[in-house]
Design an enzyme around this catalytic site. Structure first.
Site, PDB file in Angstrom:
ATOM      1  N   LYS A 106       0.693  -1.008   0.141  1.00 12.23           N
ATOM      2  CA  LYS A 106       0.121  -0.146  -0.029  1.00 12.23           C
ATOM      3  C   LYS A 106       0.833   1.364   0.222  1.00 12.23           C
ATOM      4  O   LYS A 106       0.785   2.428   1.044  1.00 12.23           O
ATOM      5  CB  LYS A 106      -0.756  -0.226   0.871  1.00 12.23           C
ATOM      6  CG  LYS A 106      -1.633  -1.292   0.900  1.00 12.23           C
ATOM      7  CD  LYS A 106      -2.885  -1.357   2.163  1.00 12.23           C
ATOM      8  CE  LYS A 106      -3.450  -2.377   2.113  1.00 12.23           C
ATOM      9  NZ  LYS A 106      -3.462  -3.412   2.523  1.00 12.23           N
TER      10      LYS A 106
HETATM   11  O1  LIG Z   1      -9.024  -3.046   1.957  1.00 12.64           O
HETATM   12  C1  LIG Z   1      -7.974  -3.942   2.016  1.00 12.64           C
HETATM   13  C2  LIG Z   1      -6.790  -3.871   1.489  1.00 12.64           C
HETATM   14  C3  LIG Z   1      -5.803  -4.873   1.984  1.00 12.64           C
HETATM   15  N1  LIG Z   1      -6.304  -6.024   2.702  1.00 12.64           N
HETATM   16  C4  LIG Z   1      -5.434  -6.924   3.684  1.00 12.64           C
HETATM   17  O2  LIG Z   1      -5.927  -8.273   3.083  1.00 12.64           O
HETATM   18  C5  LIG Z   1      -5.276  -9.392   3.734  1.00 12.64           C
HETATM   19  C6  LIG Z   1      -6.980  -9.952   4.605  1.00 12.64           C
HETATM   20  O3  LIG Z   1      -6.412 -11.501   5.571  1.00 12.64           O
HETATM   21  P1  LIG Z   1      -7.746 -11.780   5.768  1.00 12.64           P
HETATM   22  O4  LIG Z   1      -6.780 -12.733   6.805  1.00 12.64           O
HETATM   23  O5  LIG Z   1      -7.485 -12.717   4.965  1.00 12.64           O
HETATM   24  O6  LIG Z   1      -9.055 -10.859   6.272  1.00 12.64           O
HETATM   25  C7  LIG Z   1      -4.550  -9.137   4.826  1.00 12.64           C
HETATM   26  O7  LIG Z   1      -3.057  -8.343   4.619  1.00 12.64           O
HETATM   27  C8  LIG Z   1      -4.914  -7.088   4.848  1.00 12.64           C
HETATM   28  O8  LIG Z   1      -4.029  -6.465   5.236  1.00 12.64           O
HETATM   29  C9  LIG Z   1      -7.461  -6.058   3.760  1.00 12.64           C
HETATM   30  O9  LIG Z   1      -8.029  -7.060   4.639  1.00 12.64           O
HETATM   31  N2  LIG Z   1      -8.612  -5.047   2.928  1.00 12.64           N
END
Ligand SMILES: O=c1ccn([C@@H]2O[C@H](COP(=O)(O)O)[C@@H](O)[C@H]2O)c(=O)[nH]1
Length: 312
Positions: A106
């Site tokens: 990001k």
């Molecule tokens: O809007 C967003 C952008 C990035 N993320 C990232 O995705 C994963 C989600 O992890 P889970 O464990 O599947 O919930 C994580 O790396 C976040 O930083 C997001 O969730 N939402």
């Protein structure tokens, strides 16, 4: 110069999903931690060694069924430079195993600094005349709120090195609407305007399957917006987090796909990494538990979107 390589892997595996690699020591089986501590002590070096062993086990178990991985940089940076080295090792290992790697960083800044980020994560660093890949991921998540001059340097690298970026458009978190759902004078919401920028920025890095190298992050927790943006940004590939641990389900993300079953790659991080803890299986079986969860996820999409075909 686009997401063509990722799209081809999705079609080959008939699997539009990406496994998140967000390792925390709490998710790592005790036998891996004990080995790392025995060798390096309770140090950042030890933590980083455990991360690499854990990630390699997951990658080995997933690489023939899941097209991509998404390491989130924060989970490595928290272990200092040793953790950052673990990130680099993870990226290289996943690529060796044929996986497409999306670094979730990001990043965002003014153009000059974005050039440095683009070089670091996607491009080639010049070390006194020697060209060296620093992290060498295939794609990077970025924040577009600094505008076009912050994105342009990335487009150059994407074009030269066949890489892609995913721009934050409508994020999965509960407060994402505070700003992103606000209406602008144009009548568009902020996320809609950002999606329109993605379409414009992507014109410079168009691929052969109808999608450009500028993708968008749109959360699984907002199904209506996923459908709306699929219509309004037809050349923009979506990275969809929020599935599983954040509550998004398979039905919620169906609107993200186009008529060919393309257009989106759905992320699950904790759902896959921590499957062994949810299953309460033997710790040595952690990677196979991740594989079982990845197969359940893949099959949930196969049942809903059918065969995935190359468009255009
Ligand atoms: O809007 C967003 C952008 C990035 N993320 C990232 O995705 C994963 C989600 O992890 P889970 O464990 O599947 O919930 C994580 O790396 C976040 O930083 C997001 O969730 N939402």
């Amino acid at each position: 110069m686009s997401f063509d390589r990722m799209i081809e892997k999705i079609v080959e595996m008939q699997n539009p999903t990406v496994a998140g690699l967000d390792p925390k020591l709490a998710y790592i089986p005790p036998y891996i931690l004990e080995e790392a501590v025995a060798e390096h002590g309770k140090t950042l070096e030890g933590a980083a060694a455990a991360l690499v062993t854990y990630n390699k086990g997951l990658i080995d178990a997933l690489c023939d069924i899941v097209p991509a991985v998404k390491p989130q940089a924060a989970y490595y940076e928290m272990y200092g430079w040793q953790g950052v080295r673990a990130l680099a090792e993870t990226i290289a290992y996943a690529q060796e195993k044929g996986m497409f790697v999306i670094t979730d960083g990001k990043r965002n800044d003014i153009g000059a600094t974005m050039e440095a980020y683009a070089t670091a994560h996607l491009g080639t660093t010049d070390v006194l005349g020697e060209a060296v890949d620093a992290f060498g991921a295939d794609a990077l998540t970025v924040n577009g709120y600094l505008g076009t001059d912050g994105i342009k340097p990335l487009l150059g690298v994407c074009g030269e090195k066949d890489k892609g970026i995913f721009v934050l458009v409508k994020t999965s978190n509960p407060s994402s609407g505070e700003l992103q759902d606000q209406k602008l004078e144009s009548g568009k919401t902020v996320y809609e305007a950002m999606g329109a920028f993605c379409e414009t920025w992507g014109e410079a890095v168009m691929g052969k399957y109808g999608y450009s190298g500028v993708g968008a992050v749109v959360g699984a927790t907002y199904p209506a917006q996923l459908g709306e943006m699929r219509e309004k940004a037809p050349h923009t590939f979506f990275l969809v987090p929020g599935y599983g641990a954040q509550g998004g389900g398979a039905d919620d993300v169906v609107p993200a796909f186009d008529k060919n079953g393309l257009g989106a790659i759905i992320n699950s991080s904790r759902g896959i990494m921590c499957a062994w803890q949810k299953e309460k299986c033997d710790e040595h079986d952690y990677a196979q538990a991740a594989r079982r969860e990845a197969i359940r996820m893949r099959d949930a999409f196969r049942a809903r979107i059918g065969e995935i075909r190359l468009g255009e």
